[in-house]
Design a protein around this motif. Structure first.
Motif, short mmCIF file in Angstrom:
data_model
loop_
_atom_site.label_atom_id
_atom_site.label_comp_id
_atom_site.label_asym_id
_atom_site.label_seq_id
_atom_site.Cartn_x
_atom_site.Cartn_y
_atom_site.Cartn_z
N LEU A 155 0.86 -1.18 0.00
CA LEU A 155 0.00 0.00 0.00
C LEU A 155 0.89 1.23 0.00
CD1 LEU A 155 -2.74 1.33 0.09
CD2 LEU A 155 -2.72 1.08 2.58
N LYS A 156 0.84 1.98 -1.08
CA LYS A 156 1.69 3.17 -1.22
C LYS A 156 1.05 4.35 -0.50
CE LYS A 156 3.37 1.44 -5.65
NZ LYS A 156 3.46 1.65 -7.12
N ASP A 157 1.87 5.13 0.16
CA ASP A 157 1.37 6.22 0.99
C ASP A 157 0.47 7.18 0.23
OD1 ASP A 157 2.66 5.22 3.18
OD2 ASP A 157 4.27 6.71 3.22
N TRP A 158 0.80 7.48 -1.02
CA TRP A 158 0.06 8.51 -1.73
C TRP A 158 -1.32 8.06 -2.22
CZ3 TRP A 158 4.71 6.40 -3.24
CH2 TRP A 158 4.71 5.60 -4.40
N VAL A 159 -1.64 6.76 -2.07
CA VAL A 159 -2.99 6.32 -2.42
C VAL A 159 -3.72 5.72 -1.21
CG1 VAL A 159 -2.59 6.00 -4.87
CG2 VAL A 159 -2.07 4.13 -3.28
N ARG A 160 -3.14 5.88 -0.04
CA ARG A 160 -3.80 5.39 1.17
C ARG A 160 -5.15 6.09 1.32
NH1 ARG A 160 -1.54 2.69 5.38
NH2 ARG A 160 0.56 3.10 4.55
N ASN A 161 -6.19 5.31 1.64
CA ASN A 161 -7.57 5.80 1.81
C ASN A 161 -8.21 6.28 0.51
OD1 ASN A 161 -7.46 5.39 4.66
ND2 ASN A 161 -6.37 7.34 4.89
N LYS A 162 -7.58 5.99 -0.62
CA LYS A 162 -8.17 6.31 -1.91
C LYS A 162 -9.08 5.16 -2.37
CE LYS A 162 -5.82 10.17 -2.52
NZ LYS A 162 -6.46 11.51 -2.60
N SER A 163 -9.78 5.39 -3.47
CA SER A 163 -10.65 4.36 -4.01
C SER A 163 -9.84 3.18 -4.53
CB SER A 163 -11.49 4.93 -5.16
OG SER A 163 -10.67 5.21 -6.28
N ARG A 164 -10.50 2.05 -4.69
CA ARG A 164 -9.82 0.87 -5.23
C ARG A 164 -9.22 1.18 -6.60
NH1 ARG A 164 -9.41 -4.04 -7.69
NH2 ARG A 164 -9.25 -5.86 -6.31
N LYS A 165 -10.00 1.86 -7.44
CA LYS A 165 -9.54 2.20 -8.78
C LYS A 165 -8.28 3.05 -8.74
CE LYS A 165 -11.14 4.25 -13.13
NZ LYS A 165 -12.29 4.90 -13.82
N GLU A 166 -8.23 4.03 -7.85
CA GLU A 166 -7.06 4.90 -7.75
C GLU A 166 -5.84 4.13 -7.24
OE1 GLU A 166 -8.54 9.32 -6.61
OE2 GLU A 166 -9.34 7.73 -5.31
N GLN A 167 -6.06 3.25 -6.29
CA GLN A 167 -4.95 2.45 -5.78
C GLN A 167 -4.38 1.52 -6.85
OE1 GLN A 167 -6.21 0.50 -2.17
NE2 GLN A 167 -6.24 2.40 -1.00
N VAL A 168 -5.26 0.83 -7.55
CA VAL A 168 -4.82 -0.10 -8.58
C VAL A 168 -4.06 0.62 -9.69
CG1 VAL A 168 -5.65 -1.62 -10.42
CG2 VAL A 168 -6.56 -1.85 -8.10
N ALA A 169 -4.49 1.82 -10.02
CA ALA A 169 -3.80 2.61 -11.06
C ALA A 169 -2.36 2.90 -10.67
CB ALA A 169 -4.55 3.91 -11.31
N SER A 170 -2.08 2.90 -9.35
CA SER A 170 -0.72 3.12 -8.85
C SER A 170 -0.02 1.81 -8.49
CB SER A 170 -0.76 4.03 -7.61
OG SER A 170 -1.16 5.33 -7.96
N HIS A 171 -0.56 0.68 -9.00
CA HIS A 171 0.01 -0.65 -8.71
C HIS A 171 0.11 -0.86 -7.21
CE1 HIS A 171 0.92 -1.45 -12.94
NE2 HIS A 171 1.29 -0.18 -13.01
N SER A 172 -1.01 -0.65 -6.55
CA SER A 172 -1.08 -0.72 -5.10
C SER A 172 -2.49 -1.17 -4.73
CB SER A 172 -0.77 0.66 -4.50
OG SER A 172 -0.87 0.64 -3.09
N LEU A 173 -2.67 -1.61 -3.47
CA LEU A 173 -4.01 -1.98 -3.02
C LEU A 173 -4.02 -2.10 -1.50
CD1 LEU A 173 -6.82 -2.63 -4.10
CD2 LEU A 173 -6.19 -5.05 -4.13
N GLY A 174 -5.09 -1.62 -0.90
CA GLY A 174 -5.24 -1.69 0.55
C GLY A 174 -5.98 -2.95 0.99
N PRO A 175 -5.73 -3.42 2.19
CA PRO A 175 -6.32 -4.67 2.66
C PRO A 175 -7.82 -4.61 2.85
CG PRO A 175 -5.16 -3.56 4.46
CD PRO A 175 -4.84 -2.81 3.20
N GLU A 176 -8.37 -3.42 3.08
CA GLU A 176 -9.80 -3.32 3.33
C GLU A 176 -10.62 -3.82 2.14
OE1 GLU A 176 -8.40 0.73 1.80
OE2 GLU A 176 -7.68 -0.83 3.18
N TYR A 177 -10.13 -3.58 0.93
CA TYR A 177 -10.84 -4.06 -0.25
C TYR A 177 -10.73 -5.58 -0.37
CZ TYR A 177 -10.87 0.87 -1.53
OH TYR A 177 -11.07 2.24 -1.53
N VAL A 178 -9.56 -6.10 -0.10
CA VAL A 178 -9.32 -7.53 -0.29
C VAL A 178 -10.06 -8.35 0.76
CG1 VAL A 178 -7.55 -9.31 -0.50
CG2 VAL A 178 -7.10 -6.99 -1.33
#
Length: 216
Positions: A155-178
Motif C-alpha cells: 500500500l503506497k502512501d500517496w494512495v492510502r484511503n483512496k478508491s480501489r480504482k485509484e490504488q490499482v492505477a498506482s500498482h497498489s491496493l489496501g487490505p480493506e478491499y481484499v
C-alpha cells in the motif's frame, strides 16, 4: 486486460524496468525484506504439500516453495507470459528441481487443478487482476477443504484511503478491499499482518498480508 493495455504494460516494463525485483540477482535481498521464510512458516507449508504461485514471474517464490515441499510435493507456477515461465524452468533446472509445473494462465483463470492444493500464494499480483472475483472463484475450487490462500500486497502512501480504482492505477491496493472480496468469495479470514515492512525497503510502500481459508 485488452491488447492496448498489454502493449502499454510491456512498454512500461521495458522502459522503467518494473520487473527488476523479480530477477534472480535480487532474490537473496528479497528473502530479507519480504521475510519469506516467516511467511511460509506462517502459512504452514511443509514437505509433501501441493501449492500454487499465481503471478510467479521468473520463479522467486516458486523456487522457495519447491525447496520447502521437497520431491514429494508439487508447485504449480502460474503466469500469463510464456517468457517468464521459460525463465522459471531454466532457474528450476539449474537447481535440479523437478517438482515445479508451469501453467500459462489466462487473465481470468489460473487453470489450476481442482480440489488438489493445500496452499495458494498471490504475491504482489492481486492488484493486477481485473477479474479478481473470477480468479478467487477458481482459486477456491483448486483448494482442498481447509486449504489456505495467502495474499501479500503493498500500500503506497500517496494512495492510502483512496478508491480501489485509484490504488490499482498506482500498482497498489489496501487490505480493506481484499478482506471484503475474500469474504464475498466464501473464504474465512484467519490472520492478517497490517504492517509487514517496506516493499523493497522503500518506506512509502507498506506491505500487508492476509491469510484466508477455504471452509472445511
Amino acid at each position: 486486460m485488452n491488447s492496448v493495455s498489454m502493449i502499454i504494460f510491456l512498454f512500461m516494463f521495458s522502459v522503467f524496468g518494473l520487473s527488476a525485483q523479480y530477477t534472480e540477482a535480487d532474490w537473496e535481498d528479497r528473502d530479507t525484506w519480504m521475510k519469506t521464510d516467516f511467511l511460509l512458516q506462517m502459512a504452514g507449508v511443509e514437505a509433501g504439500h501441493k501449492v500454487a504461485d499465481i503471478g510467479c514471474h521468473e520463479g522467486y517464490l516458486s523456487i522457495r516453495l519447491a525447496e520447502r515441499v521437497r520431491d514429494n510435493g508439487r508447485v504449480y507456477s502460474v503466469d500469463v507470459r510464456s517468457d517468464r515461465l521459460e525463465k522459471l524452468r531454466t532457474n528450476a533446472n539449474t537447481r535440479n528441481l523437478k517438482n515445479i509445473v508451469t501453467i500459462l494462465g489466462d487473465y481470468d483463470d489460473p487453470k489450476l487443478p481442482e480440489r488438489e492444493l493445500d496452499f495458494v500464494f498471490i504475491i504482489d499480483t492481486y492488484h493486477e487482476m481485473e477479474s479478481y472475483n473470477k480468479i478467487l472463484g477458481h482459486v477456491k475450487k483448486s483448494l482442498k477443504p481447509g486449504g489456505k490462500l495467502m495474499i501479500l500486497e503493498k500500500l503506497k502512501d500517496w494512495v492510502r484511503n483512496k478508491s480501489r480504482k485509484e490504488q490499482v492505477a498506482s500498482h497498489s491496493l489496501g487490505p480493506e478491499y481484499v478482506r471484503e472480496e475474500l469474504e464475498e468469495a466464501g473464504f474465512s479470514l484467519i490472520s492478517e499482518i497490517q504492517d509487514h515492512g517496506d516493499w523493497e525497503k522503500e518506506n512509502n510502500k507498506q506491505m500487508w498480508v492476509i491469510l484466508a481459508e477455504k471452509p472445511k
